[in-house]
Scaffold this motif. Structure first.
Motif, PDB file in Angstrom:
ATOM      1  N   LEU B  65      57.983  28.461 -49.396  1.00 38.49           N
ATOM      2  CA  LEU B  65      59.102  28.081 -50.470  1.00 38.49           C
ATOM      3  C   LEU B  65      58.276  26.814 -51.407  1.00 38.49           C
ATOM      4  O   LEU B  65      58.453  26.788 -52.768  1.00 38.49           O
ATOM      5  N   SER B  66      57.579  26.328 -50.965  1.00 35.17           N
ATOM      6  CA  SER B  66      57.742  24.917 -51.364  1.00 35.17           C
ATOM      7  C   SER B  66      57.010  24.716 -52.665  1.00 35.17           C
ATOM      8  O   SER B  66      56.067  23.686 -53.496  1.00 35.17           O
ATOM      9  N   LYS B  67      55.882  25.979 -52.785  1.00 34.32           N
ATOM     10  CA  LYS B  67      54.495  26.203 -53.108  1.00 34.32           C
ATOM     11  C   LYS B  67      55.563  26.234 -54.891  1.00 34.32           C
ATOM     12  O   LYS B  67      54.414  26.386 -56.309  1.00 34.32           O
ATOM     13  N   LEU B  68      56.664  26.961 -55.172  1.00 31.90           N
ATOM     14  CA  LEU B  68      57.384  26.776 -56.641  1.00 31.90           C
ATOM     15  C   LEU B  68      57.359  25.051 -57.310  1.00 31.90           C
ATOM     16  O   LEU B  68      57.394  25.441 -58.398  1.00 31.90           O
ATOM     17  N   PHE B  69      56.655  24.174 -55.949  1.00 37.91           N
ATOM     18  CA  PHE B  69      56.518  22.556 -57.519  1.00 37.91           C
ATOM     19  C   PHE B  69      55.478  22.624 -57.466  1.00 37.91           C
ATOM     20  O   PHE B  69      55.877  21.541 -58.053  1.00 37.91           O
ATOM     21  N   THR B  70      54.453  23.157 -56.800  1.00 36.42           N
ATOM     22  CA  THR B  70      53.185  22.579 -56.582  1.00 36.42           C
ATOM     23  C   THR B  70      52.523  21.817 -58.043  1.00 36.42           C
ATOM     24  O   THR B  70      52.080  20.889 -58.323  1.00 36.42           O
ATOM     25  N   SER B  71      52.857  23.163 -59.094  1.00 37.29           N
ATOM     26  CA  SER B  71      52.328  22.408 -60.435  1.00 37.29           C
ATOM     27  C   SER B  71      52.924  21.336 -60.872  1.00 37.29           C
ATOM     28  O   SER B  71      52.421  21.107 -61.987  1.00 37.29           O
ATOM     29  N   TYR B  72      53.925  20.819 -60.458  1.00 34.11           N
ATOM     30  CA  TYR B  72      54.346  19.390 -60.267  1.00 34.11           C
ATOM     31  C   TYR B  72      54.368  18.681 -59.482  1.00 34.11           C
ATOM     32  O   TYR B  72      54.580  17.552 -60.301  1.00 34.11           O
ATOM     33  N   LEU B  73      53.586  18.628 -59.148  1.00 30.40           N
ATOM     34  CA  LEU B  73      53.696  17.293 -57.819  1.00 30.40           C
ATOM     35  C   LEU B  73      52.618  16.270 -58.885  1.00 30.40           C
ATOM     36  O   LEU B  73      52.548  15.251 -57.878  1.00 30.40           O
ATOM     37  N   GLU B  74      52.166  16.483 -60.250  1.00 27.95           N
ATOM     38  CA  GLU B  74      51.707  15.250 -60.703  1.00 27.95           C
ATOM     39  C   GLU B  74      52.084  14.665 -61.421  1.00 27.95           C
ATOM     40  O   GLU B  74      52.394  13.672 -61.781  1.00 27.95           O
ATOM     41  N   GLU B  75      53.891  14.903 -61.620  1.00 31.38           N
ATOM     42  CA  GLU B  75      54.357  13.807 -62.660  1.00 31.38           C
ATOM     43  C   GLU B  75      55.842  14.226 -61.366  1.00 31.38           C
ATOM     44  O   GLU B  75      56.303  12.912 -62.233  1.00 31.38           O
ATOM     45  N   GLY B  76      55.634  14.188 -60.144  1.00 30.06           N
ATOM     46  CA  GLY B  76      56.756  13.518 -59.362  1.00 30.06           C
ATOM     47  C   GLY B  76      56.433  14.354 -57.920  1.00 30.06           C
ATOM     48  O   GLY B  76      55.059  15.006 -57.808  1.00 30.06           O
ATOM     49  N   PHE B  77      56.630  14.465 -56.801  1.00 28.76           N
ATOM     50  CA  PHE B  77      56.589  15.032 -55.844  1.00 28.76           C
ATOM     51  C   PHE B  77      57.764  14.704 -54.867  1.00 28.76           C
ATOM     52  O   PHE B  77      59.133  15.129 -55.646  1.00 28.76           O
ATOM     53  N   ILE B  78      57.965  15.943 -53.954  1.00 29.10           N
ATOM     54  CA  ILE B  78      59.092  16.512 -53.198  1.00 29.10           C
ATOM     55  C   ILE B  78      59.456  14.984 -52.033  1.00 29.10           C
ATOM     56  O   ILE B  78      58.604  14.954 -51.169  1.00 29.10           O
ATOM     57  N   GLN B  79      60.653  14.465 -52.649  1.00 35.29           N
ATOM     58  CA  GLN B  79      61.207  13.409 -51.827  1.00 35.29           C
ATOM     59  C   GLN B  79      61.439  14.156 -50.152  1.00 35.29           C
ATOM     60  O   GLN B  79      61.538  13.397 -49.648  1.00 35.29           O
ATOM     61  N   ASP B  80      62.395  15.508 -50.806  1.00 37.31           N
ATOM     62  CA  ASP B  80      63.582  15.183 -49.736  1.00 37.31           C
ATOM     63  C   ASP B  80      64.173  17.198 -49.784  1.00 37.31           C
ATOM     64  O   ASP B  80      63.040  17.344 -50.926  1.00 37.31           O
ATOM     65  N   TYR B  81      62.581  17.756 -48.680  1.00 41.58           N
ATOM     66  CA  TYR B  81      62.931  18.662 -48.719  1.00 41.58           C
ATOM     67  C   TYR B  81      63.996  19.168 -46.786  1.00 41.58           C
ATOM     68  O   TYR B  81      62.803  19.283 -46.101  1.00 41.58           O
ATOM     69  N   THR B  82      65.279  19.767 -47.243  1.00 45.80           N
ATOM     70  CA  THR B  82      66.262  20.377 -45.949  1.00 45.80           C
ATOM     71  C   THR B  82      65.877  21.971 -46.105  1.00 45.80           C
ATOM     72  O   THR B  82      66.441  22.231 -47.109  1.00 45.80           O
ATOM     73  N   ILE B  83      65.730  22.378 -44.687  1.00 43.03           N
ATOM     74  CA  ILE B  83      66.104  24.049 -45.008  1.00 43.03           C
ATOM     75  C   ILE B  83      66.926  23.902 -43.376  1.00 43.03           C
ATOM     76  O   ILE B  83      66.491  23.726 -42.759  1.00 43.03           O
ATOM     77  N   ARG B  84      67.552  25.281 -43.915  1.00 41.01           N
ATOM     78  CA  ARG B  84      68.442  26.123 -42.619  1.00 41.01           C
ATOM     79  C   ARG B  84      67.469  27.391 -42.481  1.00 41.01           C
ATOM     80  O   ARG B  84      68.102  27.973 -42.612  1.00 41.01           O
ATOM     81  N   PHE B  85      67.185  28.202 -41.142  1.00 39.30           N
ATOM     82  CA  PHE B  85      66.419  28.873 -40.656  1.00 39.30           C
ATOM     83  C   PHE B  85      67.717  29.772 -40.777  1.00 39.30           C
ATOM     84  O   PHE B  85      68.377  29.774 -39.441  1.00 39.30           O
ATOM     85  N   LYS B  86      68.170  30.964 -41.309  1.00 40.44           N
ATOM     86  CA  LYS B  86      69.627  31.763 -40.857  1.00 40.44           C
ATOM     87  C   LYS B  86      68.569  33.334 -40.821  1.00 40.44           C
ATOM     88  O   LYS B  86      69.602  33.581 -39.683  1.00 40.44           O
ATOM     89  N   GLY B  87      67.930  33.664 -41.125  1.00 47.15           N
ATOM     90  CA  GLY B  87      67.506  35.215 -40.634  1.00 47.15           C
ATOM     91  C   GLY B  87      65.674  35.176 -40.214  1.00 47.15           C
ATOM     92  O   GLY B  87      65.150  34.404 -40.895  1.00 47.15           O
ATOM     93  N   MET B  88      65.587  36.231 -39.604  1.00 38.52           N
ATOM     94  CA  MET B  88      64.191  36.731 -39.153  1.00 38.52           C
ATOM     95  C   MET B  88      63.230  37.348 -40.044  1.00 38.52           C
ATOM     96  O   MET B  88      64.038  37.899 -40.334  1.00 38.52           O
ATOM     97  N   VAL B  89      62.224  37.224 -40.403  1.00 35.32           N
ATOM     98  CA  VAL B  89      61.151  37.443 -40.833  1.00 35.32           C
ATOM     99  C   VAL B  89      60.142  39.048 -40.236  1.00 35.32           C
ATOM    100  O   VAL B  89      59.729  37.706 -39.358  1.00 35.32           O
ATOM    101  N   PHE B  90      60.513  40.535 -40.910  1.00 35.51           N
ATOM    102  CA  PHE B  90      59.405  40.884 -39.729  1.00 35.51           C
ATOM    103  C   PHE B  90      58.503  40.773 -40.517  1.00 35.51           C
ATOM    104  O   PHE B  90      58.626  40.937 -41.586  1.00 35.51           O
ATOM    105  N   LEU B  91      57.540  41.849 -39.782  1.00 37.43           N
ATOM    106  CA  LEU B  91      56.245  42.696 -40.234  1.00 37.43           C
ATOM    107  C   LEU B  91      56.916  43.625 -41.839  1.00 37.43           C
ATOM    108  O   LEU B  91      57.540  44.007 -41.108  1.00 37.43           O
TER     109      LEU B  91
END
Lengths: 149, 135
Positions: B65-91
């Motif tokens: 999910l963090s890769k949505l921001f990767t191309s912007y990491l020269e002009e800023g950075f991810i200071q806080d990243y907070t996640i709640r795991f809600k559901g499982m991801v299957f094959l």
């Protein structure tokens, strides 16, 4: 079950933000962006180095809190946070440690579950905190019973 | 001014849809992260844990999910990243990554972020605070 360990801290462990590890990690999350993996891009960037993805601290060794013996199976990761003062730079040395912030039992879908709140830190060579992270880990009742034995 | 700074509240970043989840992807993440919990890679272990099959590491989804921001990491950075795991991801699940600007606080931008599966169910949800450099 772990209430007596609240506030306990691990020893500090020296970690290096290794170039190869960052590349492998960036590829594993499908994000091999030049800012993470290409030396020239890193050198020309404002950081004058490559940086690590925000969830990279998962890789570090934080040492162990004495008595906090957790199984590698059956636990549920509920929540995760990262807080950064600045990005991690490839090649730098980071001292990592972890603290048990809280433990409580709560009745829920999986019986009387245990909740662990674990906070982890990374400091640079000047002793400044670069990042902190919190993990909320849930121990389902069935797993707790096995652990008690 | 960067593109992120020009966003208005309610605007979204370009959505990313991942390839269907396959086993080798999860084996790679296990190796790269050091998380060898076998419910993420070995069918029998997942079944023993009462699951219909192996599930992705929550941190794999959070990492993606963090890769949505990767191309912007020269002009800023991810200071806080907070996640709640809600559901499982299957094959074979097809995960879409989304971020929407929720709040502007000076040089800080707060985004609502989420990963949803092919049924539209949220699997992880949270916030990113992107800190824009002023110089």
């Amino acid at each position: 079950m772990f209430r007596h360990l609240i506030g306990k801290q691990s020893g500090k462990v020296k970690n290096i933000v290794e170039r190869g590890a960052v590349k492998k990690f960036a590829e594993a999350i499908g994000d091999p962006h030049p800012i993470y993996v290409d030396e020239e891009t890193g050198h020309k960037s404002r950081y004058q180095a490559n940086i690590a993805p925000p969830t990279f601290p998962r890789v570090f060794d934080y040492g162990t809190i004495e008595g906090l013996d957790l199984p590698n199976k059956g636990l549920i990761h509920g929540e995760q946070t990262f807080h950064y003062e600045r990005p991690l730079l490839v090649g730098e040395e980071i001292l990592c440690y972890t603290v048990l912030k809280n433990y409580f039992d709560k009745l829920g879908a999986l019986g009387e579950m245990g909740f662990l709140l674990i906070e982890s830190y990374g400091e640079d060579s000047d002793g400044k905190i670069v990042f902190s992270s919190t993990s909320t880990v849930i121990i389902p009742e069935a797993v707790k019973k096995v652990m008690v034995g | 001014m960067s593109i992120l700074g020009e966003l208005k509240i309610g605007d979204s970043l370009d959505e990313i849809q991942l390839e269907p989840v396959d086993r080798i992807t999860l084996i790679k993440y296990a190796g790269a992260s050091g998380d060898y919990n076998p419910i993420h890679t070995i069918d029998d272990e997942a079944k023993k844990a009462g699951l219909p099959g192996i599930i992705a590491h929550g941190m794999w989804t959070m990492g993606n999910l963090s890769k949505l921001f990767t191309s912007y990491l020269e002009e800023g950075f991810i200071q806080d990243y907070t996640i709640r795991f809600k559901g499982m991801v299957f094959l074979h699940d097809v995960i879409s990554l989304k971020a929407e600007l929720a709040e502007k606080m000076g040089n800080k931008l707060r985004f609502h972020v989420q990963a949803v599966n092919q049924k539209g169910d949220q699997v992880i949800v949270g916030d990113v605070i992107y800190h824009q450099y002023l110089d």
